[in-house]
Design a protein around this motif. Structure first.
Motif, PDB file in Angstrom:
ATOM      1  N   THR A 174      77.538 -68.878  27.186  1.00 35.04           N
ATOM      2  CA  THR A 174      78.926 -69.023  26.606  1.00 35.04           C
ATOM      3  C   THR A 174      79.788 -69.632  27.293  1.00 35.04           C
ATOM      4  O   THR A 174      80.399 -68.841  28.416  1.00 35.04           O
ATOM      5  N   ALA A 175      81.508 -70.478  27.056  1.00 36.40           N
ATOM      6  CA  ALA A 175      82.069 -70.823  27.703  1.00 36.40           C
ATOM      7  C   ALA A 175      83.104 -70.160  26.723  1.00 36.40           C
ATOM      8  O   ALA A 175      84.306 -71.050  26.224  1.00 36.40           O
ATOM      9  N   PRO A 176      83.646 -68.955  27.100  1.00 38.29           N
ATOM     10  CA  PRO A 176      85.527 -68.210  25.943  1.00 38.29           C
ATOM     11  C   PRO A 176      86.553 -69.056  26.600  1.00 38.29           C
ATOM     12  O   PRO A 176      87.753 -69.114  26.684  1.00 38.29           O
ATOM     13  N   ASP A 177      86.279 -70.186  27.630  1.00 39.13           N
ATOM     14  CA  ASP A 177      87.999 -70.564  28.146  1.00 39.13           C
ATOM     15  C   ASP A 177      87.142 -72.061  28.076  1.00 39.13           C
ATOM     16  O   ASP A 177      86.261 -72.154  29.260  1.00 39.13           O
ATOM     17  N   GLU A 178      87.738 -73.178  28.590  1.00 39.30           N
ATOM     18  CA  GLU A 178      87.897 -74.066  28.914  1.00 39.30           C
ATOM     19  C   GLU A 178      87.757 -74.190  30.699  1.00 39.30           C
ATOM     20  O   GLU A 178      86.989 -75.034  31.235  1.00 39.30           O
ATOM     21  N   SER A 179      87.886 -73.204  31.549  1.00 38.80           N
ATOM     22  CA  SER A 179      87.718 -73.460  32.897  1.00 38.80           C
ATOM     23  C   SER A 179      86.508 -71.981  33.394  1.00 38.80           C
ATOM     24  O   SER A 179      86.715 -71.610  34.502  1.00 38.80           O
ATOM     25  N   LEU A 180      86.170 -71.852  32.295  1.00 39.29           N
ATOM     26  CA  LEU A 180      85.267 -70.281  32.125  1.00 39.29           C
ATOM     27  C   LEU A 180      83.988 -70.453  31.433  1.00 39.29           C
ATOM     28  O   LEU A 180      83.701 -71.085  30.302  1.00 39.29           O
ATOM     29  N   LEU A 181      82.849 -70.119  32.463  1.00 38.21           N
ATOM     30  CA  LEU A 181      81.053 -69.751  32.011  1.00 38.21           C
ATOM     31  C   LEU A 181      80.853 -68.589  32.159  1.00 38.21           C
ATOM     32  O   LEU A 181      81.394 -68.792  32.950  1.00 38.21           O
ATOM     33  N   VAL A 182      80.474 -67.845  30.798  1.00 35.67           N
ATOM     34  CA  VAL A 182      79.619 -66.641  31.225  1.00 35.67           C
ATOM     35  C   VAL A 182      78.143 -66.188  31.012  1.00 35.67           C
ATOM     36  O   VAL A 182      78.030 -66.593  29.744  1.00 35.67           O
ATOM     37  N   LEU A 183      77.452 -65.370  32.158  1.00 39.33           N
ATOM     38  CA  LEU A 183      76.584 -65.685  31.287  1.00 39.33           C
ATOM     39  C   LEU A 183      76.138 -63.770  31.487  1.00 39.33           C
ATOM     40  O   LEU A 183      76.723 -63.397  31.859  1.00 39.33           O
ATOM     41  N   ARG A 184      75.442 -63.770  30.001  1.00 38.09           N
ATOM     42  CA  ARG A 184      75.134 -61.955  30.510  1.00 38.09           C
ATOM     43  C   ARG A 184      73.476 -61.582  30.079  1.00 38.09           C
ATOM     44  O   ARG A 184      73.126 -62.286  29.046  1.00 38.09           O
ATOM     45  N   VAL A 185      72.437 -61.038  30.407  1.00 34.18           N
ATOM     46  CA  VAL A 185      71.467 -60.326  30.080  1.00 34.18           C
ATOM     47  C   VAL A 185      71.186 -58.513  30.224  1.00 34.18           C
ATOM     48  O   VAL A 185      72.785 -58.262  30.999  1.00 34.18           O
ATOM     49  N   LEU A 186      70.869 -58.370  29.358  1.00 39.37           N
ATOM     50  CA  LEU A 186      70.265 -57.118  30.038  1.00 39.37           C
ATOM     51  C   LEU A 186      68.789 -57.093  29.534  1.00 39.37           C
ATOM     52  O   LEU A 186      68.209 -58.260  29.398  1.00 39.37           O
ATOM     53  N   GLY A 187      68.450 -55.895  30.342  1.00 45.85           N
ATOM     54  CA  GLY A 187      67.105 -55.779  30.876  1.00 45.85           C
ATOM     55  C   GLY A 187      66.373 -54.624  31.013  1.00 45.85           C
ATOM     56  O   GLY A 187      67.470 -53.611  31.675  1.00 45.85           O
ATOM     57  N   GLU A 188      65.410 -54.092  31.354  1.00 41.24           N
ATOM     58  CA  GLU A 188      64.512 -52.668  31.654  1.00 41.24           C
ATOM     59  C   GLU A 188      64.815 -52.017  33.238  1.00 41.24           C
ATOM     60  O   GLU A 188      64.240 -50.985  33.849  1.00 41.24           O
ATOM     61  N   ARG A 189      64.416 -53.112  33.962  1.00 46.31           N
ATOM     62  CA  ARG A 189      64.435 -53.375  35.697  1.00 46.31           C
ATOM     63  C   ARG A 189      65.356 -54.623  36.323  1.00 46.31           C
ATOM     64  O   ARG A 189      65.780 -55.394  35.719  1.00 46.31           O
ATOM     65  N   VAL A 190      65.779 -54.082  37.310  1.00 48.95           N
ATOM     66  CA  VAL A 190      66.376 -54.746  38.293  1.00 48.95           C
ATOM     67  C   VAL A 190      66.229 -56.178  38.162  1.00 48.95           C
ATOM     68  O   VAL A 190      66.552 -57.377  37.952  1.00 48.95           O
ATOM     69  N   GLU A 191      64.989 -56.283  38.411  1.00 50.04           N
ATOM     70  CA  GLU A 191      64.409 -57.385  39.243  1.00 50.04           C
ATOM     71  C   GLU A 191      64.334 -59.057  38.026  1.00 50.04           C
ATOM     72  O   GLU A 191      64.708 -59.544  38.897  1.00 50.04           O
ATOM     73  N   PRO A 192      64.088 -58.860  37.194  1.00 46.66           N
ATOM     74  CA  PRO A 192      63.980 -59.642  36.334  1.00 46.66           C
ATOM     75  C   PRO A 192      64.955 -60.806  35.519  1.00 46.66           C
ATOM     76  O   PRO A 192      65.993 -61.812  35.997  1.00 46.66           O
TER      77      PRO A 192
END
Length: 276
Positions: free
Chosen positions: A229-247
């Motif tokens: 998402t872009a919560p601010d005009e100057s910022l993009l944020v990606l979030r992810v959940l997983g079961e292992r670190v590598e992916p």
């Protein structure tokens, strides 16, 4: 008293080269200074020789980037937050990025061992015209060894003053948060990637960067638990959940590489320590 480690980093742009000065106190220092993509970008590898952080330890990194400098800061391996018998362990990173400077904060994952008590604070101050990309990956417990994060606590804070502030606490005994479908749903790895400018990005640029990230997410095995998402005009944020670190790391690194190419017109240059 635990280990007290302090590291000051100062980057300057000297003609066509980013030069770096560092001063350390205690067990936190620069392992190597590298220029794999030419003089303009300084790759710094930071190391904590004791190999982990326990209760009572405090590690502090202060970075200052002068106009025109470009630093990529990473680590040679995971940061380990070990079990504590009471005292809090603290890791604090602060950076001031001047106009025309670029910072890439790209450490490898942090592992929260069962029973740890940790506060991890990240604060990045961007002047108008400054730019950065950063990532943070947290792995809870040691699932491969059958040790779930059933006790202990981790407090995470990421701040870009005036733009973005998030602070969250994860307790090992908070099963509603850790196991609920409205929380982590039993997933033990949390990843965050962000791109920030010291001033508003044009809407067309934001949309192009979001589309690039979404295309990579859609083709990834973690598509169901990732979003950008872009919560601010100057910022993009990606979030992810997983079961292992590598992916999780693979997805974040792929989006970082795409954003680097599109936003900065720089080919991705993977730090060599990531492959050792």
């Amino acid at each position: 008293m635990g280990w007290q480690g302090h590291l000051d980093l100062h980057y300057r742009h000297d003609g066509t080269r980013t030069t770096a000065l560092d001063r350390h106190h205690g067990p936190l220092r620069v392992l190597q200074r590298l220029y794999p993509e030419g003089d303009a970008v300084c790759h710094h590898v930071l190391v904590h020789p004791p190999g982990g952080i326990v209760g009572g330890d405090e590690l502090v990194v202060n970075a200052r980037l002068e106009p025109g400098s470009h630093a990529l800061i990473t680590t040679p391996g995971a940061t380990r937050f070990y079990r504590s018998n009471g005292p809090l362990a603290v890791q604090q990173v602060q950076a001031q990025v001047a106009e025309g400077a670029r910072l890439e904060w790209l450490p490898l994952e942090a592992i929260a061992y069962p029973g740890c008590r940790v506060e991890n604070r990240l604060r990045f101050t961007l002047a108008p015209g400054a730019q950065m990309m950063g990532l943070d990956v947290l792995a809870l417990g040691l699932p491969a060894a059958g040790e779930a994060f059933g006790r202990g606590s981790v407090t995470q804070q990421i701040e870009l003053p005036g733009v973005w502030l998030e602070r969250g606490r994860l307790d090992g005994d908070d099963t509603l948060l850790l196991q609920s479908p409205l929380g982590l749903a039993g997933r033990s790895v949390l990843g965050t990637l962000w791109l920030a400018d010291g001033q508003a990005l044009p809407r067309s640029a934001r949309e192009t960067l979001l589309d690039a990230a979404r295309a990579l997410i859609d083709g990834h095995a973690l598509a169901a638990t990732a979003g950008v998402t872009a919560p601010d005009e100057s910022l993009l944020v990606l979030r992810v959940l997983g079961e292992r670190v590598e992916p999780v790391i693979a997805l974040l690194h792929a989006v970082w590489a795409a954003w680097r190419q599109q936003h900065w017109q720089l080919a991705p240059c993977t730090p060599r320590v990531w492959r050792t």
